[in-house]
Design an enzyme around this catalytic site. Structure first.
Site, short mmCIF file in Angstrom:
data_model
loop_
_atom_site.label_atom_id
_atom_site.label_comp_id
_atom_site.label_asym_id
_atom_site.label_seq_id
_atom_site.Cartn_x
_atom_site.Cartn_y
_atom_site.Cartn_z
N MET A 30 -55.08 -3.95 8.71
CA MET A 30 -54.01 -3.45 9.58
C MET A 30 -54.51 -2.24 10.37
O MET A 30 -53.71 -1.51 10.96
CB MET A 30 -52.79 -3.06 8.74
CG MET A 30 -52.20 -4.25 7.98
SD MET A 30 -50.46 -4.07 7.58
CE MET A 30 -50.49 -2.61 6.57
N HIS A 37 -62.15 0.24 4.50
CA HIS A 37 -62.29 -0.88 5.45
C HIS A 37 -63.76 -1.10 5.81
O HIS A 37 -64.24 -2.24 5.87
CB HIS A 37 -61.54 -0.58 6.75
CG HIS A 37 -60.06 -0.43 6.62
ND1 HIS A 37 -59.42 0.77 6.82
CD2 HIS A 37 -59.08 -1.33 6.31
CE1 HIS A 37 -58.12 0.61 6.67
NE2 HIS A 37 -57.88 -0.65 6.34
N ASP A 150 -55.73 -3.29 -3.03
CA ASP A 150 -54.50 -4.09 -3.03
C ASP A 150 -54.73 -5.24 -4.00
O ASP A 150 -54.93 -6.39 -3.60
CB ASP A 150 -54.20 -4.58 -1.62
CG ASP A 150 -54.00 -3.42 -0.66
OD1 ASP A 150 -52.89 -2.92 -0.56
OD2 ASP A 150 -55.00 -2.97 -0.05
N MET A 184 -58.81 5.69 -0.93
CA MET A 184 -58.62 5.79 0.52
C MET A 184 -57.53 4.82 0.96
O MET A 184 -57.42 3.71 0.46
CB MET A 184 -59.93 5.47 1.24
CG MET A 184 -60.94 6.56 1.02
SD MET A 184 -62.28 6.42 2.20
CE MET A 184 -63.29 7.78 1.65
N ARG A 187 -52.37 5.16 4.76
CA ARG A 187 -51.12 5.91 4.53
C ARG A 187 -51.37 7.34 4.04
O ARG A 187 -50.45 8.14 4.04
CB ARG A 187 -50.22 5.16 3.55
CG ARG A 187 -49.62 3.89 4.16
CD ARG A 187 -48.54 3.29 3.29
NE ARG A 187 -47.80 2.25 3.98
CZ ARG A 187 -48.01 0.93 3.86
NH1 ARG A 187 -48.96 0.49 3.05
NH2 ARG A 187 -47.28 0.06 4.53
P1 AMP Z 1 -55.07 -2.55 5.12
O1 AMP Z 1 -55.59 -2.23 6.48
O2 AMP Z 1 -54.55 -1.39 4.37
O3 AMP Z 1 -54.16 -3.74 5.11
O4 AMP Z 1 -56.36 -3.00 4.29
C1 AMP Z 1 -57.23 -4.00 4.75
C2 AMP Z 1 -58.17 -4.38 3.65
O5 AMP Z 1 -58.90 -3.22 3.25
C3 AMP Z 1 -57.46 -4.89 2.41
O6 AMP Z 1 -58.20 -5.97 1.84
C4 AMP Z 1 -57.45 -3.70 1.50
O7 AMP Z 1 -57.40 -4.01 0.13
C5 AMP Z 1 -58.78 -3.06 1.86
N1 AMP Z 1 -58.78 -1.64 1.50
C6 AMP Z 1 -57.86 -0.72 1.84
N2 AMP Z 1 -58.15 0.47 1.28
C7 AMP Z 1 -59.28 0.27 0.55
C8 AMP Z 1 -60.09 1.10 -0.28
N3 AMP Z 1 -59.80 2.38 -0.48
N4 AMP Z 1 -61.18 0.57 -0.85
C9 AMP Z 1 -61.49 -0.75 -0.67
N5 AMP Z 1 -60.77 -1.58 0.10
C10 AMP Z 1 -59.68 -1.08 0.70
#
Ligand code: AMP
Length: 288
Positions: A30, A37, A150, A184, A187
């Site tokens: 996102m 990421h 997640d 990380m 949010r």
């Molecule tokens: P998001 O943009 O928050 O939907 O996350 C996109 C992808 O990045 C998802 O697969 C999340 O699980 C992964 N992600 C987010 N934060 C982290 C983190 N701190 N460490 C590893 N992967 C992450």
């Protein structure tokens, strides 16, 4: 790096790559990239020869009172970071393209979506499963990478992929943390300095639970009790849920036998943060 915002253009490109025999890897996000990421992109780069990162703040996975409108966005910064990581295509569809007038098809992974975040955020995983299946159809990946941050989402996507016979390898990567332990998250930008300090209680409590288990504690209730004691002592915090679950079925574990996952969501001020950890601590982690 190309930025593609048109869904049809993305799919045509992916189908062309497929005909050329390219191996396509997808990292769904996102946006508002952080090192978490970027670690998925780095791993993705090693798994195939075409790396697509999707950036889509998916309205279908936000509840009516959630933070869809204020979710942080910065396309220019994200594009620069993705370019640095060797991403071939940054796919940025619009909500109108993903859910055009008359849209009415959703997928649901029934049991795995019910507990944990699914209980606190009704409809969330229906939105996640639907958008991920659509992204799979548009990007045609051989492999897709998700973070363990997640954790329930990763299990839901693994189940979706197996249940619907999708020929896609689902790869999970470990949680990337700040040096002080905070997982990380895009949010985290919502947090005031005091809330940022209070947010440390999540990783601190998880570490405490890991230590208790490493010292031989097998009772799920005792492990949860410790976390229930640690977090509320910190100002600005309120536990949303806390559970010790089987790492694949996500069913509650009463007595530790082998590995379990401790998963929690905590309100820190107006921001809901999630974190999880293997209990006891896994000896080593790598992307699997
Ligand atoms: P998001 O943009 O928050 O939907 O996350 C996109 C992808 O990045 C998802 O697969 C999340 O699980 C992964 N992600 C987010 N934060 C982290 C983190 N701190 N460490 C590893 N992967 C992450």
């Amino acid at each position: 790096m190309e930025i593609v915002s048109n869904s049809k253009e993305m799919q045509d490109l992916a189908l062309r790559w497929r005909e050329e025999g390219r191996k396509i890897v997808l990292v769904p996000t996102m946006g508002f990239f952080h090192q978490g990421h970027l670690s998925l992109m780095e791993h993705g780069r090693t798994l195939g020869d075409r790396l697509v990162v999707s950036l889509f703040v998916n309205p279908a996975q936000f509840g009516p009172t959630e933070d869809l409108q204020r979710y942080p966005r910065d396309l220019d910064r994200d594009a620069a970071l993705a370019r640095e990581k060797g991403v071939d295509v940054l796919f940025t569809p619009t909500p109108e393209q993903m859910y055009p007038e008359g849209y009415q098809t959703y997928v649901e992974v029934e049991k795995l979506s019910q507990g944990l975040c699914g209980a606190s955020r009704p409809g969330h995983f229906r939105g996640v499963a639907t958008v991920v299946l659509k992204l799979f159809n548009l990007v045609q990946p051989h492999a897709a990478i998700f973070g363990e941050k997640d954790y329930q989402q990763l299990m839901v996507i693994r189940r979706l992929t197996a249940d619907l016979n999708l020929p896609i390898g689902i790869v999970g990567c470990p949680i990337v943390r700040e040096p002080d332990g905070l997982a990380m998250s895009s949010r985290n930008t919502y947090l005031s300095p005091e809330e940022r300090a209070a947010a440390l209680s999540l990783s601190y409590a998880l570490k405490g639970a890991q230590k208790l288990a490493a010292a031989g504690e097998k009772s799920g209730e005792k492990i949860l009790e410790l976390v229930r004691k640690i977090i509320p002592r910190v100002p600005h915090t309120r536990i949303d849920y806390l559970a010790l679950v089987h790492p694949e079925t996500l069913e509650e574990v009463e007595t530790l036998q082998g590995e379990a996952r401790l998963a929690l969501a905590v309100w820190v001020g107006d921001t809901r943060l999630i974190d999880n950890a293997s209990i006891p601590e896994a000896r080593y982690t790598c992307c699997v």
